[in-house]
Design a protein around this motif. Structure first.
Motif, short mmCIF file in Angstrom:
data_model
loop_
_atom_site.label_atom_id
_atom_site.label_comp_id
_atom_site.label_asym_id
_atom_site.label_seq_id
_atom_site.Cartn_x
_atom_site.Cartn_y
_atom_site.Cartn_z
N VAL A 174 -55.26 -14.97 11.03
CA VAL A 174 -53.98 -15.19 10.36
C VAL A 174 -53.12 -13.96 10.59
N GLY A 175 -51.84 -14.18 10.85
CA GLY A 175 -50.94 -13.06 11.09
C GLY A 175 -49.56 -13.36 10.52
N HIS A 176 -48.79 -12.29 10.27
CA HIS A 176 -47.46 -12.48 9.71
C HIS A 176 -46.52 -11.39 10.20
N ARG A 177 -45.31 -11.78 10.53
CA ARG A 177 -44.23 -10.85 10.88
C ARG A 177 -43.06 -11.12 9.96
N HIS A 178 -42.47 -10.04 9.39
CA HIS A 178 -41.38 -10.19 8.43
C HIS A 178 -40.35 -9.10 8.64
N THR A 179 -39.11 -9.42 8.41
CA THR A 179 -38.03 -8.43 8.48
C THR A 179 -37.22 -8.46 7.19
N TRP A 180 -36.65 -7.32 6.85
CA TRP A 180 -35.80 -7.20 5.67
C TRP A 180 -34.50 -6.46 6.03
N ASN A 181 -33.49 -6.70 5.19
CA ASN A 181 -32.23 -5.95 5.26
C ASN A 181 -31.64 -5.97 6.67
N ASN A 182 -31.45 -7.19 7.17
CA ASN A 182 -30.83 -7.39 8.48
C ASN A 182 -31.58 -6.66 9.58
N VAL A 191 -45.69 -1.04 9.58
CA VAL A 191 -44.36 -1.08 8.98
C VAL A 191 -43.46 -0.14 9.76
N GLU A 192 -42.29 -0.64 10.17
CA GLU A 192 -41.33 0.16 10.93
C GLU A 192 -39.98 0.17 10.22
N PHE A 193 -39.27 1.29 10.33
CA PHE A 193 -37.95 1.45 9.73
C PHE A 193 -36.94 1.81 10.82
N ARG A 194 -35.84 1.09 10.86
CA ARG A 194 -34.82 1.34 11.88
C ARG A 194 -34.05 2.62 11.58
N ILE A 195 -33.87 3.45 12.61
CA ILE A 195 -32.96 4.58 12.49
C ILE A 195 -31.55 4.02 12.42
N PRO A 196 -30.75 4.39 11.40
CA PRO A 196 -29.43 3.77 11.22
C PRO A 196 -28.57 3.80 12.48
N ASP A 197 -27.91 2.67 12.75
CA ASP A 197 -26.98 2.52 13.87
C ASP A 197 -27.65 2.78 15.22
N SER A 198 -28.90 2.33 15.36
CA SER A 198 -29.62 2.52 16.62
C SER A 198 -30.59 1.38 16.83
N ASP A 199 -31.22 1.35 18.00
CA ASP A 199 -32.26 0.37 18.31
C ASP A 199 -33.64 1.00 18.26
N ALA A 249 -30.51 -16.81 21.25
CA ALA A 249 -31.10 -15.54 21.67
C ALA A 249 -30.57 -14.37 20.87
N GLN A 250 -29.30 -14.42 20.46
CA GLN A 250 -28.70 -13.25 19.83
C GLN A 250 -28.88 -13.23 18.32
N LEU A 251 -29.38 -14.28 17.72
CA LEU A 251 -29.57 -14.30 16.28
C LEU A 251 -30.86 -13.59 15.89
N LEU A 252 -30.87 -13.08 14.68
CA LEU A 252 -32.04 -12.38 14.16
C LEU A 252 -33.26 -13.30 14.17
N ALA A 253 -34.36 -12.81 14.70
CA ALA A 253 -35.58 -13.63 14.76
C ALA A 253 -36.09 -13.91 13.35
N PRO A 254 -36.57 -15.13 13.10
CA PRO A 254 -37.06 -15.46 11.77
C PRO A 254 -38.40 -14.80 11.49
N SER A 255 -38.78 -14.81 10.22
CA SER A 255 -40.12 -14.37 9.86
C SER A 255 -41.12 -15.43 10.32
N SER A 303 -33.60 -4.12 9.42
CA SER A 303 -33.73 -2.66 9.32
C SER A 303 -35.17 -2.26 8.96
N ILE A 304 -35.96 -3.22 8.46
CA ILE A 304 -37.37 -2.97 8.16
C ILE A 304 -38.19 -4.10 8.78
N ARG A 305 -39.24 -3.74 9.51
CA ARG A 305 -40.11 -4.72 10.14
C ARG A 305 -41.55 -4.52 9.68
#
Length: 404
Positions: free
Chosen positions: A119-127, A178-186, A95-101, A129-131
């Protein structure tokens, strides 16, 4: 009501897996830690491994039918090793590990002629920080939409009724986000884009007044329309698992503008908020809450029938309750018999209205029961069936995840 026999689901998944993996498949998908059916190892260690997801459709809006989706999970070698190590020492899934693409692809067909290929795709980058989330589909939808009305006659007598409009739409739809994480936040901030091109025809119109019904005449008609929108999205996400969360919360808000300057045949805007909260009451019991709100604003006198918001909730026919303002509230209890099996019960209420102040002055409710089986412990993926009841009608749903 037609849905997969509950007792046959594990056997059916073993059979599907054996077709994919060969004669030794049954042994390949048995978890050595607890001896249960599990496809996590197969998904992780086979380059073309995927989880077959049956689509069992009993949606009143489109009829009875089915199909299949393939779910592909993409991980780096480092992610696979970390997830495998935790899977060897835990039973509840990573549960606590980063979800795969994830990539999903498949299609479905129903007995009223509705069909789709997606067809659909979900991807994350940089731990994480980008979805990115995107998808596209083509198909035909034969759907009845309903327009309710309340009038006051010249004699000051109230008159209420509804129009049932049988529509046939065929075309293409795509969406990117496309979403970008605000640093040090959820908290995530991003942009979204959607485009659809459909040909829509009205096949019949039924008028209902005070219990009496008439079928109104129609003429040969077909409207080709394109809807193109761009907007912004904000999301707050602390869920402990993408596929089957048992703690944390998620709130997502999206504002879209459809305008002829970006290729839309109609000008309007939509605002949508979806919120979820998962509360672990004990090791065996989880409470889940969900709420949604959608609004549409336009100066247009006409919009394509399927563009207006509707109550989207288990047990309620899609597009039956449409309005410029739509909201739902749902609650679900999840009783975890063990790390593999969960029983759930749910209740929801929804409302659609032409104005915000009219929300929940009239509403529709639905309730039901279901179960989940953890089919991929390494990823925390649960599959199962829900049976929902509303307005003296029962509907079955084959589910992946919580059902929200």
């Amino acid at each position: 009501m037609i849905f997969t026999n509950l007792k046959r689901i594990p056997a059916a998944l073993i059979f599907i897996s054996s077709l994919l993996l060969g004669s030794n498949a049954v042994f390949a998908v048995i978890d050595p830690q607890d001896g249960h059916l599990d496809m996590g190892e197969y998904l992780a260690n086979n380059a073309y491994g995927f989880l077959p997801i049956p689509i069992v459709i009993t949606e009143p809006a489109v009829g009875v039918g089915g199909g299949v989706l393939g779910m592909f999970l993409h991980e780096s070698e480092e992610e696979q090793k970390a997830r495998k190590q935790q899977a060897l020492t835990a039973t509840a899934g990573d549960a606590q590990l980063l979800a795969p693409s994830i990539t999903v692809a498949g299609g479905a067909y129903t007995d009223n002629g509705t069909w789709m290929a997606v067809v659909g795709h979900r991807h994350t980058w940089n731990n994480d920080s980008i979805r990115y989330l995107g998808g596209a589909g083509y198909g035909r939808a034969n759907i009845d939409v309903y327009k309710r009305f309340d009038l006051t006659l010249p004699t000051n007598s109230p008159l209420s009724g509804s129009l049932g409009i049988a529509t046939e739409s065929e075309g293409f739809l795509m969406k990117h986000q496309v979403e970008f994480r605000i640093p040090d936040s959820d908290l995530f901030l991003g942009v979204s884009q959607t485009y659809s091109s459909f040909s829509t025809a009205i096949k019949s119109i039924d008028l209902s007044l005070s219990g009496d019904e008439w079928q109104l005449p129609t003429i040969d008609n077909s409207l080709d329309s394109s809807l193109s929108g761009v907007g912004i999205v904000a999301e707050y996400d602390t869920r402990n698992n993408l596929f089957f969360p048992t703690s944390g919360s998620s709130v997502k808000a999206e504002y879209l503008i459809y305008d002829e300057l970006i290729g839309s045949d109609f000008d309007f805007s939509t605002f949508e908020v979806d919120a979820f909260q998962y509360v672990p009451v004990s090791e065996k019991l989880t409470l889940a809450f969900a709420g949604s709100y959608t609004s549409l604003h336009t100066q247009e006198h006409y919009l394509p029938p399927l563009s207006q918001p509707y109550i989207d909730m288990r047990g309620v026919a899609a597009y039956k309750y449409q309005g410029n303002e739509v909201s739902t509230l749902q609650v679900q209890t999840m009783w975890h018999l063990n790390h593999r099996w969960t029983i759930n019960a749910f209740y929801g209420v929804g409302s659609s209205a032409s104005e915000h102040k009219e929300l929940f002055s009239d509403s529709v409710s639905a309730y039901g029961l279901g179960f989940r089986y953890q089919i991929a412990r390494r990823y925390g993926i649960h599959v199962g069936v829900d049976v929902a009841y509303s307005e003296d009608q029962a509907t079955g749903y084959f589910q992946v995840g919580t059902g929200f």
